[in-house]
Each structure stands twice: as structure tokens, then as C-alpha cells.
Design a protein around this motif. Sequence first.
Motif, PDB file in Angstrom:
ATOM      1  N   LEU B  91       0.830  -1.192   0.000  1.00 39.98           N
ATOM      2  CA  LEU B  91       0.000   0.000   0.000  1.00 39.98           C
ATOM      3  C   LEU B  91       0.874   1.255   0.000  1.00 39.98           C
ATOM      4  N   ARG B  92       1.921   1.226   0.832  1.00 43.06           N
ATOM      5  CA  ARG B  92       2.800   2.380   0.920  1.00 43.06           C
ATOM      6  C   ARG B  92       3.539   2.584  -0.397  1.00 43.06           C
ATOM      7  N   THR B  94       2.441   1.764  -3.353  1.00 43.64           N
ATOM      8  CA  THR B  94       1.485   2.310  -4.313  1.00 43.64           C
ATOM      9  C   THR B  94       1.314   3.806  -4.104  1.00 43.64           C
ATOM     10  N   LEU B  95       1.149   4.204  -2.842  1.00 44.16           N
ATOM     11  CA  LEU B  95       0.959   5.628  -2.552  1.00 44.16           C
ATOM     12  C   LEU B  95       2.201   6.419  -2.945  1.00 44.16           C
ATOM     13  N   ALA B  96       3.384   5.870  -2.647  1.00 43.76           N
ATOM     14  CA  ALA B  96       4.617   6.578  -3.009  1.00 43.76           C
ATOM     15  C   ALA B  96       4.727   6.718  -4.524  1.00 43.76           C
ATOM     16  N   ILE B  98       2.301   6.990  -6.543  1.00 39.32           N
ATOM     17  CA  ILE B  98       1.372   8.055  -6.952  1.00 39.32           C
ATOM     18  C   ILE B  98       2.050   9.411  -6.778  1.00 39.32           C
ATOM     19  N   ALA B  99       2.707   9.604  -5.627  1.00 42.36           N
ATOM     20  CA  ALA B  99       3.423  10.861  -5.397  1.00 42.36           C
ATOM     21  C   ALA B  99       4.459  11.080  -6.496  1.00 42.36           C
TER      22      ALA B  99
END
Lengths: 320, 288, 257
Positions: B91-92, B94-96, B98-99
Motif C-alpha cells: 500500500l505504501r 502504491t501511494l509513493a 502516486i506521489a
Amino acid sequence: MKSALFLLPFALVPFFANDFWLVQIFGRALILGIIALSLTFLAAYLGVVSFAQATMAGVAGYTVAYFGPNTVDVGREMPFFVVLPLAMIMATLSGAIIGLIARRSQGIYAIMITLAIGVAFFYFTRQNYNYFNGWTGFSGIRAPEIAGTSLREPLPFYLLIILVSALCLLFVNGFIKSPLGLTIQAVRDAPKRVLAIGIPTTPVIVSAYAFAGFIAGSGGILNVWYQERISSFSVGLGPIVDILVIAVIGGLKNPIGAFIGALAFVLLDTFAVDFIDRERFNTLIGLVLLAIIMGAPDGLHGLAKSWLSRFKKRPSENQV
Amino acid sequence: MTFFLIVTLNGLTLAALYFLAASGFTLIFGLMRTVNMAHGALLLLGGYVGFEVAKTTGFWPLGILGGGLAAAFAGALIQFGILGRFQGDELRQTLASIALSIIMADLMLWYWGGITYQVALPDALAGGFKLPLLGVGYASIRLVLIIFAVVVGITLWLVIAKTRLGAIIRAGVDDREMLRALGFDVAKIFIIVFALGGLLAGMAGVVAASALSIAPGTDLQFLLSSLVVVIVGGMGSVGGAALGALLIGLAEQYGLAYAPTYGVVFTFAIMVFVLAVRPQGLLGRSET
Amino acid sequence: MPINHDHKTANALEIQGVGRRFGGFWAVKDVSLSVRPGERRAVLGPNGAGKTTLFNVLTGDLAASAGTIRMDGADVTQTPMHKRIKGGLRRTYQHAHLFDGLTVRETLFLAVSSVAGGWQRFMPLKPSDGAIGKAESLAQMSGLCSDLGREVANLSHGQRRQLEIGMALAENPKMLLLDEPAAGLSPSERPRLAELLLSLPKDITIVLIEHDMDIALRTSDSVSVLHNGRLLAEGSPENIMSNEAVHDVYMGGAHGH
């Protein structure tokens, strides 16, 4: 109760802030916070990061636009006391449908599927002219006048926003302690075990999404009154990512995080222009997001919490 | 009938592009369970660099190579510098990513601006040619694109089926812990696979810039198509990416030709239908 | 399917010729057992003997490939799991997946209520709710009284096993199937678990799989030994202890190498 007290400082804003700060900063932050709250709720209690929250908010917004006063020749006007419940029902229903589609997906799979749903809705609104007025969307949407008070006036509008924010926080905190709310958390922890004690999981997951739709819908109605227009771009990838950024920056573990993240986002969005090129806002917000993800995975709320607990433990050493 | 065949050919062209874009995405996911949301940004970067290289050297194949290598390097850097730090926390990651995609898109907009780029084609490909039997003209580059995708697909299949790296990737898809237990430098393998995914994305970007054009937004368009393609085809399966790309590419073109308003609904309906009957995708393995 | 109760002669559990096949391999083959109401039956056997598969067939997690299963005289061979649960059957799991984010009280509440119906499910819990009271008495039975407010994630391994049993006791079960309740417990936690098992209401029929011979023999009235999916021996704990065939395959298998 305690978490709603967090909003108390927001309630004091009208005593010293001008209309710009009242509506453009604090009002907008709270509205985005409500929509992000629906994401934080799903992330914290169902364990699913949903990219479809701007979509659920958009469904409520489009309902208000279509059935309310607007300056495009689409839709049919109805009294606000019919339109508002209808918008809430539509948003809740959209949440339930999205939950039904994504019910078997967790983790990264849920991210991809909700993102695909969100973007499909964006393309759909862009291509459909009968109900969504396509590319152009709706403009001239006006907040109603209730009991002689126009909700287009800054102060009444702000007071409504803060009331809705507090109610949403209270709803979330009450709901997670209800039998259904507990079951949602049980599904997050061990879905097979929930089945084994005789509870089917699909209705539980669908109701979690529906509840998220309800919260997102309340934010969506306020947002369409704030913007006074809605178009496919209001449900496009920009807002979808903004809501995610807000929730992550604030912290996905606690409902309050959504409002902290929203305030930080709005402040950056409004004042970044003073110290960087306006055009490079996305680079700035991307870097902030990356820093939070890498350095503080529980977001600003998590940071504040750990600082506070350190302060409580060793008040003397903290002075150094 | 001619119209139908042309639409089919357009669908195949689109499917070829979608496959090129999705293959790297699904490869990375298959081995590392990383959903690389910066995949579209890598593709766009490859397209821009390919444009510059082709313009400077005047040699189109060099542009493809240059774009691919640039994106491969950027991909390796992303995995080495950022995503590799929290391997296992999907999850982390994926979020990174996105950033990263937000940052990359903005920096590319800064450097290359908001205008549309198209890579100049070599003379041999610039024109069209008459399709046998139909007597209708069709752009050569589009046929080259289809052939290119088939070649890439077969090469990728050969690499995975026949080479040592392929054996490692297959072993890793089944059981990542085992790779580690066998003494492989997993971090290095992940960087190599990320570079390979970047290479595929970058080349897809140059090809997209040649057959169509690229501009800000192209990154998201291909990221989303890759998402839908792998959801339909099955996460982590290269064969699934091919099947998914074929279905989505054709559906999109038929939709555009026969029901222009609701083209996107077809794509979406396919996705929902697949999710309902086979949540792991047509050729995917079960999630549990 | 009409359920035919015959209380005079009914055994709590009566299985006949039960088998379960995976491909060409019979994990359980031709097993017949009868367990009286209130009996405590231990099922022993070396690893791979088919004990957990037999449990899964009994609960309905897996369908039986052959044979019939009767509970309280009713044929449940084709009955789905949730209906068997309604009929009073409960089980615990060897590898416990519990609701780590909930408290002990909330977990037991869910086990008791299977979610309140109607509007009630949207309302916050009140201490006066009947289900909460029941949850608290379950905590008492499973020895978790002082841990009601604790998060499950913070429980010790032994307490998690106790919670497993507490969940299985919800809403007056008739029969408990316990899958290695002592697995992974420290030597000091084991006697406590044995006491808990002995303190359970005598009208509940209990079938337990256990590796720990001590616990198994101390808490059971009778023992069935499985080997390679088949029933090898059956009898009182004393009989089984002195049975040569059992010694050869089980004790030998467990201690000889």
C-alpha cells in the motif's frame, strides 16, 4: 464526542476571520475534509483505500445540480427539501454499488478497481449530455434559502459546513461502535472468521461503502454549493487524487486526520504561490506527499499524536 | 464490411499499444506485488526522450531505444531510491508511486510544455499502403506497431520461459521468500525487473508518440488503460495482458465506431463482468 | 430436507464410512465414529493422519466424498456450514485468525449476536444490551474476565486460545470441535487450558484434536486414533495408552525418531 471537540477551533473562526478566510480557507478545508473522511473511514475500518470517494461526492453534487436551480438547460427543478434527501440517497446508493463491484478486492486490488470505476464515471459524465451535460456540466448552481437565511451568505454557509462536519465525525465515531461497525472491523481483520461465526461478508462490505457514500455525499452537496458549478472535471483524476492526498497527508488511521490533511492541503494550495511558481504546485504537493509517506506513514495526525505523547511523558526534557 | 475491417484493424492497433504499455506494468506486479502508479509517467518520459533522440540523430529506431533506456534508468532509480525501501508494504509503495507520478508529470510539463509531440517517421513508414483485397489505404506505422507488439510479446515470453532471469522471475512470482532463501540478491533482481518494466513502458511511449502523439495526460491515459487491461487479463500474467489488451482495444474501437456516446461503458462493462465471474482476471491466479 | 429427530437413541455425533478425497488421494477413508451426548472424545494421530480434514468434513468446511454424518440423529451430510452452526455445532481453528482490532468484549459480542437486526445495527452498543451481558459471561467461562476491554492484538497466545474457545461457546452450543487448542502454548499455559476444558458445561459434547497427550488424555473420556486417514483404534484413555498398534504408529512416530 471527543473527536467532534477537535472542530471547536473551527467554530471560533467566525469571531476573528474575514469572509475570505471563513469560506475560501476554513470552509473549503472542512468540505474537502468531509469527503476525505469517507476515504479515511474505509481505510481505517474496512482496510480498503478507495479512489472512488470523489465519485460518490460527485453523484450527490450532480443530483443537486440536475434537480436544482442552474443556468444550463438541463434537468428539472424541484424544491430543495426533496433534492437534498434525494442527493444523499443517490450518493449512498452509488457507494453501495461501488462496494458491490469491489467487494471481493482488498489492498492494492481495491485501489485499482475503485480507481477504474472513478475514471469510468468521469468519462461517462463527459460523454453523456442528457443527465450530466457532458464536458460543460452545470453552472449557476445556488444554495437554497432556508427560513429567510440564504446559504449563499458566508457566515450561514460556514456555520452549516461546520455543523455538517461535526455531525459526520459523530456519525463515524458512533457507527464504528455499533454492531454493524464492529462487524466491518472484523471483516477487515479476518473475513473468513466472520463467515465462520455465521455472518455473510458481502452485505457488511456493501454497507461500509454505502456509509462512505453517505458521508461523501454530504461533502458533495456542500462542495457543489461552494463551487456553484459541477462538470466532469469535478469527478476527474484531479479531485480523485486530491482527496487521496488529503487523507494520506492527514493520516489514514483516524477520522480527524482527514480534516487536518484538508487544512494543510488548502493552506498549501492557497499560499504556495507566495514562495514557489504557481505552476509548480503539483511538484510541491507531490514532494510533501512523498515525504509524509516515507517519513510519517500515519500522516500529520500520527506525527501530532507521537509529539503529544512525548510531551506528556517527559515535559522537562522537551524544553531542551 | 470494409468499415468493419478498418475498425477491427484500428482496434488491433490500439490493443498493440495497450499491450506494450501494460506488459511492463504486469511484469513488475507479478514479481513484486508493486502497483507502479508511475508507470504512465515512465511511458511519457520515454516518449519525450525518444522524440528528442530521434530529432537529434534523425534515426527513428535509435529514438525507440533511447526512450526505452531513459525510462528503464528512471524505473531502476525509482525502485532503488524509493519503492525498494518498503518492499512488502504494498500500500505504501502504491501511494509513493502516486506521489512520484504527480512529481514526474509536473516536471515533464515544466520542461516539455503543454504542447503535443509527434515523432517524425522514417520515409519508409511515413506513408500508407493499400490493403490487399480491400483496396483501402492504411498507415504503415500502425501495421509496424502491431508487428512490434507481437515481437515484443514473443521476446518477453522467450525471456520468461527460456532464460535464467526468466526462471528467477517465475520462481519469484510463485514464492518470493524462496528466492531469498536460495541466496539470490532479491533487491538487485527487483531493480532489474523494474528497469525491464521501464524499458517496455519507454518503448511504448516512443511508439505511441510515433503512431499517435503524446502530450501531458498521455501518462494517465496509458496508466488507466494498463490498469483496466491487467484487471481484465489477470494481474501479473503477460498472456493475460495480451488478452486483456485485445479485448479492451477492440471494445473501445467498436464502441467508438458503433456507439460513440457510450464507448467507455463497454470497457467498464467488460471489467465489471470479469470481476463478477473471475475476480482474479481471465488468466490470473486466485488472490488467496 | 426434513430433519428427523430421534432423541431416544440419537448419538450426538454418528458418522458412518466417511471419506474425503483430494484428487486420487483419500485424506480420510471409511471412518465411522459415534459420540454420546456430553461425551469428551479426543482424536489422536500423527501429522497427516487426516484429523483436520475429518474436522473440516464434520463442520461442512469441506464436503464429504463418501459416507453419512448424523448429528443428534439428523442427517447433515449435505447441510451447509452456517446451518450446522445454527444447529449447535461450533469449532475452533488451529491457526487462529481473530479480530485483532476489536476488544475481547466486542469480539465475543459479535460471536453472540451475529449482528443485531434492523435499525439496532446502526446504533452504538449500550452496556445494557443483552448480547453484551452474554458476551461478558462467555468471558467468565473462558477465563478472560479481566481482559474484556483489551484489544485482541494485545492478548498473549494462551489468551487468544481462550478467546477462541469463548467464541465457540456463544449461544449454547451442543457440540464443540476443538482443533489443537493447546498448539503453540508454553508449558506453563497448558495446565490452565486443561482446567478450562474440564470446566466447560457437562452437557456440551466435545471432540478435540490434540497433539499434547497429557491434555488429550486428561480431558477426555474416550480416544479415537487415526492413521493414514483410517481409524486405527478406539477406547478409553487407559486402553489406548496400552494398545500396541497405537504405540507402533503414534508413539513410535512421535518419539522414536
